[in-house]
Design an enzyme around this catalytic site. Structure first.
Site, PDB file in Angstrom:
ATOM      1  N   CYS A   2       5.874 -11.927  43.589  1.00 39.55           N
ATOM      2  CA  CYS A   2       5.942 -12.950  44.403  1.00 39.55           C
ATOM      3  C   CYS A   2       5.238 -14.251  43.891  1.00 39.55           C
ATOM      4  O   CYS A   2       4.725 -14.298  42.730  1.00 39.55           O
ATOM      5  CB  CYS A   2       4.811 -12.742  45.513  1.00 39.55           C
ATOM      6  SG  CYS A   2       5.275 -10.967  46.630  1.00 39.55           S
ATOM      7  N   ARG A  27       9.945 -14.040  39.905  1.00 36.05           N
ATOM      8  CA  ARG A  27       8.917 -13.274  40.497  1.00 36.05           C
ATOM      9  C   ARG A  27       9.093 -12.218  41.562  1.00 36.05           C
ATOM     10  O   ARG A  27       8.155 -11.675  41.999  1.00 36.05           O
ATOM     11  CB  ARG A  27       7.805 -14.021  40.518  1.00 36.05           C
ATOM     12  CG  ARG A  27       7.266 -14.723  39.125  1.00 36.05           C
ATOM     13  CD  ARG A  27       5.974 -15.714  39.377  1.00 36.05           C
ATOM     14  NE  ARG A  27       5.079 -14.673  39.552  1.00 36.05           N
ATOM     15  CZ  ARG A  27       3.956 -14.605  38.234  1.00 36.05           C
ATOM     16  NH1 ARG A  27       3.972 -15.122  37.369  1.00 36.05           N
ATOM     17  NH2 ARG A  27       2.914 -13.735  38.475  1.00 36.05           N
ATOM     18  N   TRP A  74       8.558 -10.521  47.126  1.00 31.55           N
ATOM     19  CA  TRP A  74       8.800  -9.153  46.500  1.00 31.55           C
ATOM     20  C   TRP A  74       8.121  -8.101  47.412  1.00 31.55           C
ATOM     21  O   TRP A  74       6.833  -8.019  47.338  1.00 31.55           O
ATOM     22  CB  TRP A  74       8.187  -9.007  44.978  1.00 31.55           C
ATOM     23  CG  TRP A  74       8.869  -7.613  44.352  1.00 31.55           C
ATOM     24  CD1 TRP A  74      10.194  -7.366  43.679  1.00 31.55           C
ATOM     25  CD2 TRP A  74       8.168  -6.447  44.313  1.00 31.55           C
ATOM     26  NE1 TRP A  74      10.114  -6.255  43.212  1.00 31.55           N
ATOM     27  CE2 TRP A  74       9.059  -5.359  43.829  1.00 31.55           C
ATOM     28  CE3 TRP A  74       7.006  -6.013  44.784  1.00 31.55           C
ATOM     29  CZ2 TRP A  74       8.925  -4.225  43.528  1.00 31.55           C
ATOM     30  CZ3 TRP A  74       6.664  -4.469  44.626  1.00 31.55           C
ATOM     31  CH2 TRP A  74       7.440  -3.590  43.956  1.00 31.55           C
ATOM     32  N   ASN A 101      -0.129 -13.099  47.723  1.00 28.88           N
ATOM     33  CA  ASN A 101       0.315 -12.220  46.645  1.00 28.88           C
ATOM     34  C   ASN A 101      -0.745 -11.129  46.412  1.00 28.88           C
ATOM     35  O   ASN A 101      -1.894 -11.441  46.497  1.00 28.88           O
ATOM     36  CB  ASN A 101       0.567 -12.977  45.361  1.00 28.88           C
ATOM     37  CG  ASN A 101       1.636 -13.799  45.248  1.00 28.88           C
ATOM     38  OD1 ASN A 101       2.285 -14.013  46.081  1.00 28.88           O
ATOM     39  ND2 ASN A 101       1.935 -14.657  44.198  1.00 28.88           N
ATOM     40  N   GLY A 102      -0.246  -9.811  46.299  1.00 29.87           N
ATOM     41  CA  GLY A 102      -1.316  -8.930  46.211  1.00 29.87           C
ATOM     42  C   GLY A 102      -0.944  -7.809  47.329  1.00 29.87           C
ATOM     43  O   GLY A 102      -0.007  -7.800  48.193  1.00 29.87           O
ATOM     44  N   GLU A 484      14.163   0.977  24.423  1.00 25.21           N
ATOM     45  CA  GLU A 484      14.192  -0.389  24.963  1.00 25.21           C
ATOM     46  C   GLU A 484      15.665  -0.674  25.213  1.00 25.21           C
ATOM     47  O   GLU A 484      15.937  -1.218  26.225  1.00 25.21           O
ATOM     48  CB  GLU A 484      13.738  -1.255  23.565  1.00 25.21           C
ATOM     49  CG  GLU A 484      13.701  -2.683  23.946  1.00 25.21           C
ATOM     50  CD  GLU A 484      12.877  -3.270  25.543  1.00 25.21           C
ATOM     51  OE1 GLU A 484      12.381  -2.185  26.051  1.00 25.21           O
ATOM     52  OE2 GLU A 484      13.106  -4.313  26.020  1.00 25.21           O
ATOM     53  N   LYS A 488      17.167  -1.757  28.787  1.00 18.43           N
ATOM     54  CA  LYS A 488      17.899  -3.006  29.175  1.00 18.43           C
ATOM     55  C   LYS A 488      19.091  -2.921  29.951  1.00 18.43           C
ATOM     56  O   LYS A 488      19.373  -3.449  30.855  1.00 18.43           O
ATOM     57  CB  LYS A 488      18.137  -3.654  27.791  1.00 18.43           C
ATOM     58  CG  LYS A 488      17.143  -4.446  27.041  1.00 18.43           C
ATOM     59  CD  LYS A 488      16.336  -5.707  27.685  1.00 18.43           C
ATOM     60  CE  LYS A 488      15.103  -5.026  28.786  1.00 18.43           C
ATOM     61  NZ  LYS A 488      13.785  -5.291  28.316  1.00 18.43           N
ATOM     62  N   GLU A 491      18.042  -1.540  33.749  1.00 16.58           N
ATOM     63  CA  GLU A 491      17.496  -2.462  34.654  1.00 16.58           C
ATOM     64  C   GLU A 491      18.489  -3.570  35.012  1.00 16.58           C
ATOM     65  O   GLU A 491      18.504  -3.812  36.421  1.00 16.58           O
ATOM     66  CB  GLU A 491      16.264  -2.857  34.297  1.00 16.58           C
ATOM     67  CG  GLU A 491      16.369  -3.739  32.890  1.00 16.58           C
ATOM     68  CD  GLU A 491      14.943  -4.362  32.675  1.00 16.58           C
ATOM     69  OE1 GLU A 491      13.996  -4.461  33.371  1.00 16.58           O
ATOM     70  OE2 GLU A 491      14.768  -4.351  31.185  1.00 16.58           O
ATOM     71  N   HIS A 507      18.408  19.407  21.746  1.00 15.59           N
ATOM     72  CA  HIS A 507      17.608  20.273  22.543  1.00 15.59           C
ATOM     73  C   HIS A 507      17.927  20.025  24.125  1.00 15.59           C
ATOM     74  O   HIS A 507      16.881  20.446  24.856  1.00 15.59           O
ATOM     75  CB  HIS A 507      16.220  19.676  22.139  1.00 15.59           C
ATOM     76  CG  HIS A 507      15.805  20.213  20.712  1.00 15.59           C
ATOM     77  ND1 HIS A 507      15.824  21.421  20.352  1.00 15.59           N
ATOM     78  CD2 HIS A 507      15.765  19.379  19.792  1.00 15.59           C
ATOM     79  CE1 HIS A 507      15.624  21.357  19.011  1.00 15.59           C
ATOM     80  NE2 HIS A 507      15.377  19.869  18.636  1.00 15.59           N
ATOM     81  N   LYS A 606       9.513 -10.185  37.614  1.00 16.62           N
ATOM     82  CA  LYS A 606       9.021 -10.352  36.730  1.00 16.62           C
ATOM     83  C   LYS A 606       7.418 -10.278  36.972  1.00 16.62           C
ATOM     84  O   LYS A 606       6.888 -10.627  38.158  1.00 16.62           O
ATOM     85  CB  LYS A 606       9.233 -11.734  36.063  1.00 16.62           C
ATOM     86  CG  LYS A 606       8.550 -11.962  34.796  1.00 16.62           C
ATOM     87  CD  LYS A 606       9.689 -11.510  33.757  1.00 16.62           C
ATOM     88  CE  LYS A 606       9.429 -12.080  32.525  1.00 16.62           C
ATOM     89  NZ  LYS A 606      10.325 -11.270  31.583  1.00 16.62           N
TER      90      LYS A 606
HETATM   91  C1  F6R Z   1      11.228  -4.618  31.284  1.00 19.38           C
HETATM   92  C2  F6R Z   1      10.372  -5.514  31.549  1.00 19.38           C
HETATM   93  C3  F6R Z   1       9.252  -4.744  32.036  1.00 19.38           C
HETATM   94  C4  F6R Z   1       7.778  -5.230  31.456  1.00 19.38           C
HETATM   95  C5  F6R Z   1       6.556  -4.340  32.136  1.00 19.38           C
HETATM   96  C6  F6R Z   1       5.239  -5.093  31.477  1.00 19.38           C
HETATM   97  O1  F6R Z   1      12.424  -5.667  30.657  1.00 19.38           O
HETATM   98  O2  F6R Z   1      10.375  -6.742  31.629  1.00 19.38           O
HETATM   99  O3  F6R Z   1       9.240  -3.392  31.931  1.00 19.38           O
HETATM  100  O4  F6R Z   1       7.761  -5.275  30.187  1.00 19.38           O
HETATM  101  O5  F6R Z   1       6.651  -4.596  33.536  1.00 19.38           O
HETATM  102  O6  F6R Z   1       5.178  -6.376  31.604  1.00 19.38           O
HETATM  103  P1  F6R Z   1       4.011  -7.112  30.921  1.00 19.38           P
HETATM  104  O7  F6R Z   1       4.623  -7.027  29.488  1.00 19.38           O
HETATM  105  O8  F6R Z   1       4.143  -8.577  31.410  1.00 19.38           O
HETATM  106  O9  F6R Z   1       2.712  -6.531  31.105  1.00 19.38           O
END
Ligand code: F6R
Length: 611
Positions: A2, A27, A74, A101-102, A484, A488, A491, A507, A606
């Site tokens: 948010c 966000r 969000w 937010n929260g 990773e 990617k 997501e 396995h 984010k």
């Molecule tokens: C994936 C991604 C998330 C963040 C996770 C931790 O692309 O961005 O998996 O890595 O939410 O976020 P931070 O690093 O900000 O604590």
């Protein structure tokens, strides 16, 4: 998670609030809204959907005034509807408007109490109870600052709040507990935001609020009180971002821009931290002496998502270079487990945003147990950066794309430097230490040449864009890279993807192999290369589609692969930094081909500031 923007000054608030929301949209992007204080009192506009839907509503029906608050959401409580969008109004006569937010954990009890007192609820959100509480405390009066302060003790949970009231024109009140807020100090204007990104175009002077603090902004003044300690003299920080740090700059998406920035990312993360003459690395902010660090017998990393993957690379590197036992924990698990930590355990948390609720919880739990707790963080001034005993900044600039890319590379660079430093405090020789430093120096140009292979990666993306599922495999240092790569892809393209250590495939996951399922091997030349080739053969024997990331000129791997994506020949310890890039670009192009919203993938946001 948010976004909040507040403004009071001499300019029309609505356009400043909306452009701020655009910068924070990454966000949260379920709905957006604003409330301004104009000549006709409080004007409210809110819509489910993206910020552009709100903009359309404002074009049709502008909101006037030079003071206001806004929010991009969000969803936590209640779906993304116009009614659930923020701001929420409090009091049955639109006495206050609140954005939040929260999560308010006791909102159900508060809602019953307020309903019994005659307050009518128009949404399913937890936020609306805050609005009614503040309206109740405001009563018939006109001191919104006091009313907010009297309301906060009723709340259990986390909040970053912005509040306005038509009874207090020109005032924006903010309050923080567990959800970040920053004040921007302009000339005859002040801003409030959940992220300095929204403030950056207006001023570089900012003051970060701490938990328990409440701020009152007017155009000419701002004042902060702590709920328990009274008036606060704020510390003013300066944002030192490059001017184009948060602009797209001709790139189609932030994710692509950030992928392409990675040669600089590695240089910036190394800058000033390599001591060639001593064959080691140094860090300014660890706040622990070499003697204290030499006593460490075990390292625990706690992180989430991509940061967790970077920590896993750190585990391999630190074990290899420093022979120290390392454990990598999901922060969300670590904080509630009773993980035994002794006084020679060093706890690190990793976070791009520095605001991830689970990672912050892990940090606080380790600190509560009395352990020295360090943080590897990107966002300067973030909660984790402030609460840790010491740490290392990534210096990779703001990351806007929801899918983390350059922060991973910066974290892995820092992990490599950390492993070098811890190794040199132990038995790693000068020559071996220098070899690691020299290997890091090769990475930026290697990244530039991998970025130049984007057309071939895009062609590979066309081959897998209609897959339903994909397997990513790597051994040793490349196992976290495989994880990773899978994260990617899933997501941003919504293709189901899993990462495995290459040899684990037989396995279980090998049951999934068929000609429709891309099997993506991260397999640059290294100590286990021969074994990896055997695993690739096993997939080929089952008609799997093989995409490999390998060392240029590796004919044995290339001849087994349907698509071979080359990276330059580099020492093993730095290969993850380069091998991840073809996977980032692959995910990017698959998502683009599938028409996905790359910078704002569905259901994600984010900076995950709720548990
Ligand atoms: C994936 C991604 C998330 C963040 C996770 C931790 O692309 O961005 O998996 O890595 O939410 O976020 P931070 O690093 O900000 O604590």
């Amino acid at each position: 998670m948010c976004g909040i923007v507040g403004y009071t000054g001499g300019n029309p608030a609505s356009s400043i609030l909306v452009s701020g929301l655009r910068r924070l949209e990454y966000r949260g992007y379920d709905s957006a809204g604003l409330a301004t204080l104009g000549e006709n009192g409080l004007e409210l506009r809110k819509r489910a959907g993206r910020v552009r839907v709100l903009e359309e509503a404002l074009e049709a029906n502008p909101a006037r005034g030079t003071c206001g608050i806004s929010h991009t959401r969000w969803a936590t409580h209640g779906p993304a509807t116009d009614a659930n969008a923020h701001p929420h109004l409090g009091g049955n006569a639109r006495a206050v408007a609140v954005v939040h937010n929260g999560v308010i954990e006791n909102y159900a009890a508060l809602r019953s109490e307020l309903t019994a007192q005659g307050y009518a609820f128009a949404s399913q959100t937890d936020t609306e109870v805050i609005a009614h509480l503040i309206a109740r405390e405001l009563g018939e009066g006109d001191d919104l600052y006091e009313a907010v302060q009297r309301s906060l003790p009723y709340l259990e949970g986390t909040y970053g709040l912005a509040v306005v009231s038509p009874r207090c024109p020109g005032q924006v009140i903010g309050a923080r507990f567990g959800s970040p807020l920053v004040v921007g100090l302009g000339e005859d204007e002040h801003l409030l935001a959940s992220d300095a990104l929204a403030i950056a175009p207006h001023t570089a002077n900012v003051a970060y609020l701490q938990d328990g603090e409440v701020v009152r902004l007017t155009p000419g003044k701002f004042e902060i009180r702590h709920q328990e300690h009274g008036p606060i003299t704020p510390r003013i920080d300066r944002l030192d971002w490059k001017p184009d740090a948060v602009e797209l700059g001709g790139h189609a998406h932030y994710m692509l821009k950030e992928i392409r920035e990675q040669p600089d990312t590695v240089m910036d993360a190394c800058r000033g931290r390599i001591r060639r003459a001593e064959g080691t690395a140094i860090f300014g902010g660890l706040n622990m002496s070499p003697r204290q660090l030499r006593r460490v017998r075990r390292v625990v990393f706690a992180a989430c998502g991509t940061s967790w993957h970077a920590a896993l690379v750190g585990e391999y590197l630190i074990e290899r270079l420093a022979h120290l036992p390392v454990e990598v924990e999901y922060a969300s698990e670590f904080r509630y487990r009773n993980a035994p930590l002794d006084d020679r355990t060093l706890v690190f948390v990793l976070s791009q945003s520095g605001e991830t609720a689970d990672t912050l919880g892990a940090l606080r739990e380790a600190k509560r147990q009395g352990h020295p707790t360090l943080a590897i963080v990107n966002t300067v001034g973030s909660t984790i950066a402030r609460e840790a005993d010491g740490g290392i900044y990534l210096h990779c600039g703001p990351e806007v794309g929801v899918a983390s890319t350059k922060a991973f590379t910066a974290q892995v660079t820092v992990m490599t430097l950390l492993a070098l430093y811890l190794g040199r405090l132990r038995h790693l020789s000068f020559t071996d230490g220098l070899a690691v430093a020299d290997a890091l120096a090769e990475v930026p140009s290697a990244l530039t040449s991998v970025l130049a292979t984007e057309p071939a990666i895009e062609a590979a993306a066309h081959r897998i864009a209609s897959a339903r599922s994909a397997l990513f495999m790597g051994r040793d240092l490349h196992f976290p890279v495989a994880l990773e790569g899978a994260l990617k892809l899933k997501e941003i393209s919504y293709i189901h993807a899993e990462g495995y250590p290459t040899a684990e495939m037989k396995h279980g996951p090998i049951a999934l192999v068929d000609s429709e399922t891309p099997c993506i091997f991260v397999a640059p030349r290294g100590s286990l290369h021969g074994k990896t080739l055997g695993n690739v053969e096993e997939v080929k024997a089952r008609h799997g589609m093989i995409i490999s990331v390998g060392t240029e000129g590796d004919e044995s791997l290339a001849s087994l692969s349907d698509v071979f994506l080359p990276i330059p020949d580099l020492p093993e310890v730095v290969q993850p930094l380069v091998a991840v890039v073809p996977l980032q670009l692959l995910a990017y192009h698959v998502a683009r081909i599938r028409g996905c919203d790359i910078d704002k993938p569905r259901n994600l946001a984010k900076s995950v500031t709720v548990e």
